[in-house]
Structures are given as structure tokens and as C-alpha cells.
Design an enzyme around this catalytic site. Sequence first.
Site, mmCIF file in Angstrom:
data_model
loop_
_atom_site.group_PDB
_atom_site.id
_atom_site.type_symbol
_atom_site.label_atom_id
_atom_site.label_comp_id
_atom_site.label_asym_id
_atom_site.label_seq_id
_atom_site.Cartn_x
_atom_site.Cartn_y
_atom_site.Cartn_z
ATOM 1 N N HIS B 501 0.812 -1.214 0.000
ATOM 2 C CA HIS B 501 0.000 0.000 0.000
ATOM 3 C C HIS B 501 0.845 1.265 0.000
ATOM 4 C CE1 HIS B 501 -2.940 -2.985 1.995
ATOM 5 N NE2 HIS B 501 -2.923 -3.120 0.690
HETATM 6 C C1 LIG Z 1 -0.642 -8.803 -3.731
HETATM 7 C C2 LIG Z 1 -1.440 -7.558 -3.555
HETATM 8 C C3 LIG Z 1 -2.551 -7.555 -2.718
HETATM 9 C C4 LIG Z 1 -3.313 -6.418 -2.561
HETATM 10 N N1 LIG Z 1 -4.431 -6.477 -1.781
HETATM 11 C C5 LIG Z 1 -5.218 -5.384 -1.646
HETATM 12 C C6 LIG Z 1 -6.413 -5.438 -0.882
HETATM 13 O O1 LIG Z 1 -6.777 -6.467 -0.330
HETATM 14 N N2 LIG Z 1 -7.168 -4.328 -0.774
HETATM 15 C C7 LIG Z 1 -6.812 -3.155 -1.372
HETATM 16 O O2 LIG Z 1 -7.536 -2.174 -1.224
HETATM 17 N N3 LIG Z 1 -5.690 -3.077 -2.105
HETATM 18 C C8 LIG Z 1 -4.885 -4.162 -2.257
HETATM 19 N N4 LIG Z 1 -3.748 -4.093 -3.002
HETATM 20 C C9 LIG Z 1 -3.441 -2.822 -3.666
HETATM 21 C C10 LIG Z 1 -4.262 -2.684 -4.917
HETATM 22 O O3 LIG Z 1 -4.006 -3.755 -5.764
HETATM 23 C C11 LIG Z 1 -3.937 -1.373 -5.577
HETATM 24 O O4 LIG Z 1 -4.219 -0.331 -4.679
HETATM 25 C C12 LIG Z 1 -4.760 -1.103 -6.817
HETATM 26 O O5 LIG Z 1 -4.897 -2.232 -7.616
HETATM 27 C C13 LIG Z 1 -4.111 0.032 -7.574
HETATM 28 O O6 LIG Z 1 -4.833 0.344 -8.725
HETATM 29 P P1 LIG Z 1 -4.239 1.374 -9.759
HETATM 30 O O7 LIG Z 1 -5.149 1.360 -10.920
HETATM 31 O O8 LIG Z 1 -3.961 2.669 -9.097
HETATM 32 O O9 LIG Z 1 -2.799 0.816 -10.144
HETATM 33 P P2 LIG Z 1 -2.385 -0.574 -10.834
HETATM 34 O O10 LIG Z 1 -3.369 -1.612 -10.600
HETATM 35 O O11 LIG Z 1 -0.986 -0.808 -10.449
HETATM 36 O O12 LIG Z 1 -2.461 -0.220 -12.378
HETATM 37 C C14 LIG Z 1 -1.530 0.589 -13.006
HETATM 38 C C15 LIG Z 1 -1.369 0.073 -14.412
HETATM 39 O O13 LIG Z 1 -0.574 0.980 -15.135
HETATM 40 C C16 LIG Z 1 0.355 0.265 -15.937
HETATM 41 N N5 LIG Z 1 1.473 1.157 -16.177
HETATM 42 C C17 LIG Z 1 2.401 1.592 -15.280
HETATM 43 N N6 LIG Z 1 3.281 2.395 -15.872
HETATM 44 C C18 LIG Z 1 2.923 2.485 -17.172
HETATM 45 C C19 LIG Z 1 3.471 3.186 -18.284
HETATM 46 N N7 LIG Z 1 4.563 3.937 -18.150
HETATM 47 N N8 LIG Z 1 2.869 3.032 -19.478
HETATM 48 C C20 LIG Z 1 1.756 2.253 -19.624
HETATM 49 N N9 LIG Z 1 1.206 1.581 -18.589
HETATM 50 C C21 LIG Z 1 1.785 1.710 -17.380
HETATM 51 C C22 LIG Z 1 0.682 -0.945 -15.115
HETATM 52 O O14 LIG Z 1 1.193 -1.984 -15.911
HETATM 53 C C23 LIG Z 1 -0.653 -1.273 -14.476
HETATM 54 O O15 LIG Z 1 -1.406 -2.177 -15.234
HETATM 55 C C24 LIG Z 1 -2.954 -5.219 -3.201
HETATM 56 C C25 LIG Z 1 -1.838 -5.194 -4.020
HETATM 57 C C26 LIG Z 1 -1.086 -6.348 -4.214
HETATM 58 C C27 LIG Z 1 0.103 -6.278 -5.110
#
Ligand SMILES: Cc1cc2nc3c(=O)[nH]c(=O)nc-3n(C[C@H](O)[C@H](O)[C@H](O)COP(=O)(O)OP(=O)(O)OC[C@H]3O[C@@H](n4cnc5c(N)ncnc54)[C@H](O)[C@@H]3O)c2cc1C
Lengths: 254, 571
Positions: B501
Amino acid sequence: MPDNEKGNGTDKTSTRRAFLKSSGLTIGGLVVGGTIGTFLGRGEPETGVKTEQAEPTPVQNPNEALMFFYPDEYQKTMAAAERIFPADDLGPGAKELNVAIYIDHQLASQWGVNARDYRLGPWYNPEPTQGSQIKLLRKDLFRLGLKELDNYSNKNYQKDFVALEASEQDEILVAFEQGEAGSLSGVSSSEFFKLLRTLTMEGVYADPMYGGNNQMNGWAMRKYPGTRMNYVKEIESTEFIELEPQSLRNHMGH
Amino acid sequence: MTTKLPKVPVVVVGMGWAGSIISAELTKAGIKVVGLERGKERKMSDYLMVHDELRFQHREELMQDLSKETITHRNNKKIRALPMRHYGTFIVGDGLGGAGSHWNGQTYRFLPYDFEIKTLTEKRYGAGKIKPEIPLQDWGITYDEIEPYYDTFEKMAGISGETVELYGERSNPYPTGPMLKTPVLEEFEKATKKLGYKPYIMPSANLSENYTNPDGISRAACQYCAYCENFGCEYGAKADPVVTVIPVAKETGNLDLRTHANVTRIVNDGTKATGVIYVNTFTGEEFEQPAEVVVVTSYVFNNARLLLNSNLGKPYNPDTGEGVIGKNYCYQVSSGYSTLYYDDKEWNLYAGAGALGIEIPEYTGDNFDHSDLNFLHGAGIRTTQYGNRPIATNHAPVGTPSWGAEFKKQSIKYANSVLQVKSQGASLPHRNNYLDLDPTYKDAYGMPLLRMTYDYTEQDKQLVKYISKVTRKIAEEMGPDHIDTVGEQAAFNVNVDTNTHNTGGVIMGADPETSAVNSYLQMWDADNVFVIGASAFPHNSCFNPTATLSALAYRASEGIERYLKGGGSLV
Ligand SMILES: Cc1cc2nc3c(=O)[nH]c(=O)nc-3n(C[C@H](O)[C@H](O)[C@H](O)COP(=O)(O)OP(=O)(O)OC[C@H]3O[C@@H](n4cnc5c(N)ncnc54)[C@H](O)[C@@H]3O)c2cc1C
Ligand code: SF4
């Protein structure tokens, strides 16, 4: 319907297929997930009915061969891994579980050449909190470590590592763990020890398709059922339910 | 040579929860969206061979490939930052769905206290309570303002849970009932009730029952298969963008999704963006995608890095406290916990789900008196049942060697007889904890890596010490044969700590001097750039972040629609 206890003869794969058919992901009536069907092409017949078969004659496991180690390295790895996870009255140790086969295969894999690690320089010695900064590839570090096992045991015990008593081998591994053996091209012997310990535990407990966890006996020892599709019944049970282990091979029918 | 593509209304950088929610909302409103994702395409059937602990948990198959990019870290400004060469601590998502494919699904709202933390803390304890080195800020939005967006997210994802009195008021109950109360959770429930607490079942995105959401997406109930966090769900039971919002966006015909497209820069003149530059990760070919609006949803790290690498926004300077990009990077503290060993009890610990757990609310936020305490905020104290996998879970009482005969004996003895009372503590900003560009290390495309300067603070250490004692008290009430309690927060170690997180770096607020984006996550310095994710959190609460960042994404999508019609600042 949940999977059942030990060998009651129900076909688990058809149970799961039936489940998915009745509850697949849909959007406006269309199935979007598409989990149903034969994706891997090696499944049970579509009917899911298993015909009774006679006990198969034991076949040789083609996986039990070396793709990285030389024979003496394999022997040494077997002996060292056995000290990390020895046979006892609970069950087999690393040797019988084919942990050295597992390690061989891992070092030959992309993981052995650190394919998914950040590898650009410059390389500096880290603070203890900055994670390892080891330029040597895992496969080379392991190989150098095995060599140093013999150097160290010949120096201190006048014998090769595999020829020593278990208690002497333990003393040597403690020396490696504490970084007291000779350096491995500049890397502490403790890094070799860490790799050995990690790989041993993985070889005991990873899916048998990777070469270790022979006959799933690593799992059976701790009553771990392996990789079943669901635990709807077990999750609520106040009794401990021991299930016969199943491996990923069981998921190939979908 | 860079190939310039035709201009589109909206380009989205990164297709995790944030990018996928934005894409679904905008395409449903008839707006054309180009979605750029550096990783691979994903569909539910890809998860069929997912019950493989080695491949997915220990070889991090679904995570960002560190050979292409990583972060560098140092504990303080005096030492040289070095690259995180392999995983150990936080793992970073990659590919369609991002980390939403392999998250646990623990889906909490933040507390009303969180959104107005500065005002409420000063009101209750006086202005001196917040130490000068802690730049605590209100979020520029209140709980009541964000509540409808939480509600929308929860309905889309089908969150299972029960209402908790001590938390913010809900306009609706959770769309599905709580997860099963298993014998393991009952142990915690019995003990905490006896101690006078009010335990509740953790809110979960692993569906407790079959569910059809307002978009018409039907998903099956959780099977407690135990391969959840780090793994994708082959039943579609776990809410994942790949089985919820992405199919909806695709159905509209308005989403142009391009995978293996790594964005390196946002093209801009300092006050407006004109599009983005991306590289096809297979061929190395470079493209420019012009757009009316640029939406940055590339997770906390790349949200900050893309802005810094594009000279967009004012970088944070820890010496003066001025500037905003990279400011208030926060994490979480989870080092206060007790491990309980039972000599003659066994549970079906091989079974479980990523968001199966029970927790007490009494030590979260400002729900307990901090007058005589030298820390703020608190922790969720909980017992979970994820399903203990055998490579990762080998508990043995403190003092047992880490290998050899005794280790084998103890770790097997307790394989099905060990429980934990854990905590997840809030993380407050510190002036010296921040993100900027690394002066030395680069990614596979030649762009500077993000440098993290971070260590746990006195606040963190005090919080952990206090909370660990509560875990001990509960553990004793649960009555095992042996308890080990950890209550010391060691220095931050980039290969040891395990919490996923990360927050901050592009924070929201009401004041352009102290925040990077407004309450629609629209950049103060460039009103056609929206930066969405937990990067917007001015501090991190004691709950998992995804519901909050997703609620903010729903709000941002409203803002983007308004911006496309009228332009200008939305506040
Ligand atoms: C094992 C694990 C367990 C978790 N469990 C929980 C939970 O139980 N509850 C909870 O609330 N949260 C949990 N989290 C956190 C949660 O997964 C994240 O907070 C959430 O998924 C983030 O969403 P996001 O869209 O901000 O980022 P992400 O899901 O990281 O998406 C970002 C995307 O952008 C892409 N990207 C990055 N840089 C570039 C670039 N330069 N060009 C093109 N694409 C790019 C990446 O490939 C990715 O697909 C967990 C995380 C992990 C790893
Ligand atoms: S535990 Fe439940 S939600 Fe998680 S992967 Fe298994 S079936 Fe899916």
C-alpha cells in the site's frame, strides 16, 4: 458441489466444469470470461466420465535428469539440501523429495539467469536495508558455493563435503550461513546459504511439475491438499479435514 | 523516429482499477478513449493454471518485470539510493487489470477523520499536537462528499460486508452480505467480544454470493480456493477490472485498448498537455498519441515519475518544503502482531480467501483517545484466513533454528495449528520521506527511475509498540499454548517489508501551494491532466487503499466529462 475427501471416486474436473457452466461470468447474457471449454487441449473426454483403469505399472519419471548440474554438483546439492530438510519420522527429507532435481531445473531456468531482475549498473555495496546487490547470476553463485563447500570441508575436515558425517556437514552449513566460509567471487558465503535454503524449501513444497515434492509427499507430510479448486465445505468445518493432495496436473482437463 | 497518431479525446495511461474505471465511465458516456497499458492483455481463462504458489507468488509472474524498470531506495538523504533489484517488499501490478487482478480484495472505506485529519486533530487536541516535521493535510474533500462514489464502486464490484457503527455513515448497506464466519474467525470473535470490542467481518471483493451489478455483469460466489492474493480468480468471484469494468468499456465500442504500450513522457508546455509518447515494448517503435485530455493512472510510482520525467508540476524540495510532485509519500506499518501456537488444535488453514478476515474498529483513526499518546491515528487489528500456502508459511516459535531437523519438526507440527493477530497501521507523512528522480539509474527505455527516500518515523515506531500490546492482549484471551509478539518497528528494508500500500507523491488538496491535484484529481498546473490513484492520498490510513482510489476515480470521471464540455479548472 465441493470436492470431497480422499479417493471417493468422483471426478473433480467434471464437478468444476459443471460449476462453471452454471455460474460463468456473463454480461447482458453473453459469456465473457470464456473459462468454459477446452483451453489446454489435453483434458478428460468432454463427458467427464472416467473409465476404471487397472493400476498402471510404475514408469520412470523423465523429469529425474540433469539440465544444469554436473553429477558431482548434484550429489553435493542433494547432501546439503538434506541437511536443510532432513528425513525423520515425520516423513522424507530433501533427498527423497527430489529437491536437488528441483534446484537443477530452477538454475537452468530464466530465474537462474535473473531474467526478471533489474540488472543495470552501476553496482555498489548496499546498506543492510537496501536489498542484495549481487552481480553474479544465481546459477553462477550456486555453482561457486558448491565448489566452496568442498574447499571448506577439505580445509577443515580433510574430506569432500559428501563424505562427511551429517553433524560435520551441519557445522559447515552454519559457517556458510554466518558468512565465515571463503568469499564467492566477492560475494559472502551467506548469500549461497540463503539461496540453498530458499531453493530447498521451494523444492519440498512447490508443485511436483517443477521436479521436487516427489509424489506430493512434501504436501502430504503437513496434510496440505495441494491445489484443489474449492474448499466450500472445508472452510466452515470445525473438524480438520484431511484431503489427499492433488497437483496442477488435475487442472489440465479444462 | 516517432509516429504521430490521430488525436483522440482521451488517452489513459495504465489499465488497473483507476484507468479501467475511467475508461468504462467515459466510454459509456459515448467518449472515445485510447487505453495504453505497458503489460499484456488478460482474460479470465488465463487464470486456469493459477494455483501455482511458486510461479505466481514467489516468481511474481503477474507483477511488473523489474528487468525493465524498478525503483531505487535509500533510507535517508545521506546515503546513495540503490535499485530494488528483485522483489521482497511491495510488488507492483502489470498488464490489463493491473494489481486489481492479483489483489486480496479487502475493500474498506477510509474514515471521516482521514479526509479532515488536520482540522479534526487540531480541534480535539490543539494545534501543537501535530509535530512540525509531519505535513499533515486535509484532503480537500469530505467523507460526505466522497460517500456516493464509494457507493458506486461497491455496487459495481459487489462488495460483501457488514455495517460498522464506528465508521462513516453509509447511504446503503453493502450490496452483498459478509463472507463466511469460519471457525478461525470465530476464535478472534469470541476473544475480542469478551474484551468488550465489536468485531466485524472484513469487507471483501471476493463475492460472498452470486451477484449481478448495475452494468449487468454477473459473477459467481467465492469458492474459498486459497489462491487469491498474488493470483487471479478463475471463477471471476474476485472483483478484477478484467471481469467487471473492462468488458463494459469494450462493449461500448469506444475503447481502443493497446497493450505492450509503455508511456515514457507526457507532451506538454508546462500548462497544458497535448498527448503522450509511448514505446511498443515488443518492437521498440515510438509513437505519439495526441489527446484532448491525458489521464495518468499508472500507479503511485509511475504517476509521480511520469510527471517528473515530463517536467510537469513543481517537484517537491525536502529542504524548503516547497513544491508538490513527490511530496507526502507514505506506506503502512504492520510490524505489531502476535503469532499463536496451539499444541492440540487443527484448523483447515489450507482453505481461505484473500479478503476473509475479522477485525476490531476500536483502534482505528481517532476512535481512541490520543491525548496522552505520542502518535496519531491507529490500526486495524485482525485475524485473516487467506489459506496458508506451504512455501510461504512455515511458522515456528521464536528460538527455533531456521533450517534442519528442529525447524522441520516445528514447522510441520504447527502447519495447521497457528493463528495470528495482526495489525495494519496508518502511515503519516514526514518531511524527509519523498519521491524524486534518481540521478543515476534508468529504465529499459532510458528514462530515469523513481528514487524513494523513505524510512519509518518515530510516529510509526510508537504506533507499532502500542498496537502490538493490544494484539498480545487479544492473543492471550484466545488461549493458545504459546504466543510470540513482535512490537518493534525496524528500519525500512526494501527486500524485507511486505505491504503493498504505497501512497502519495501527487497529492490532492484545496490549495495549489501544498497539493498537486484538486478534488477531481485534476492538476492545478495543467487542467487537462488528471492523475488518479493512491498517489493522491495526502497520508495513508490504516485500511487498504483501493476502494478510496476507485471512489476518487469515479469522481474524476465526472470531472473529465465536465472538462471535455466546458474546459478550465473544475473547482
Ligand atoms: C498482492 C497484492 C494484494 C493487494 N491487496 C489489496 C487489498 O486487499 N485491498 C486493497 O484495497 N488493495 C490491495 N492491493 C493494492 C491494490 O491492488 C492497488 O491499490 C490497486 O490495484 C491500484 O490500482 P491502480 O489502478 O492505481 O494501479 P495498478 O493496478 O498498479 O495499475 C496501473 C497500471 O498501469 C500500468 N502502467 C504503469 N506504468 C505504465 C506506463 N509507463 N505506461 C503504460 N502503462 C503503465 C501498469 O502496468 C498497471 O497495469 C494489493 C496489491 C497487491 C500487489
Ligand atoms: S479465494 Fe475466492 S475470490 Fe479468491 S481466487 Fe479463490 S474463489 Fe476467487
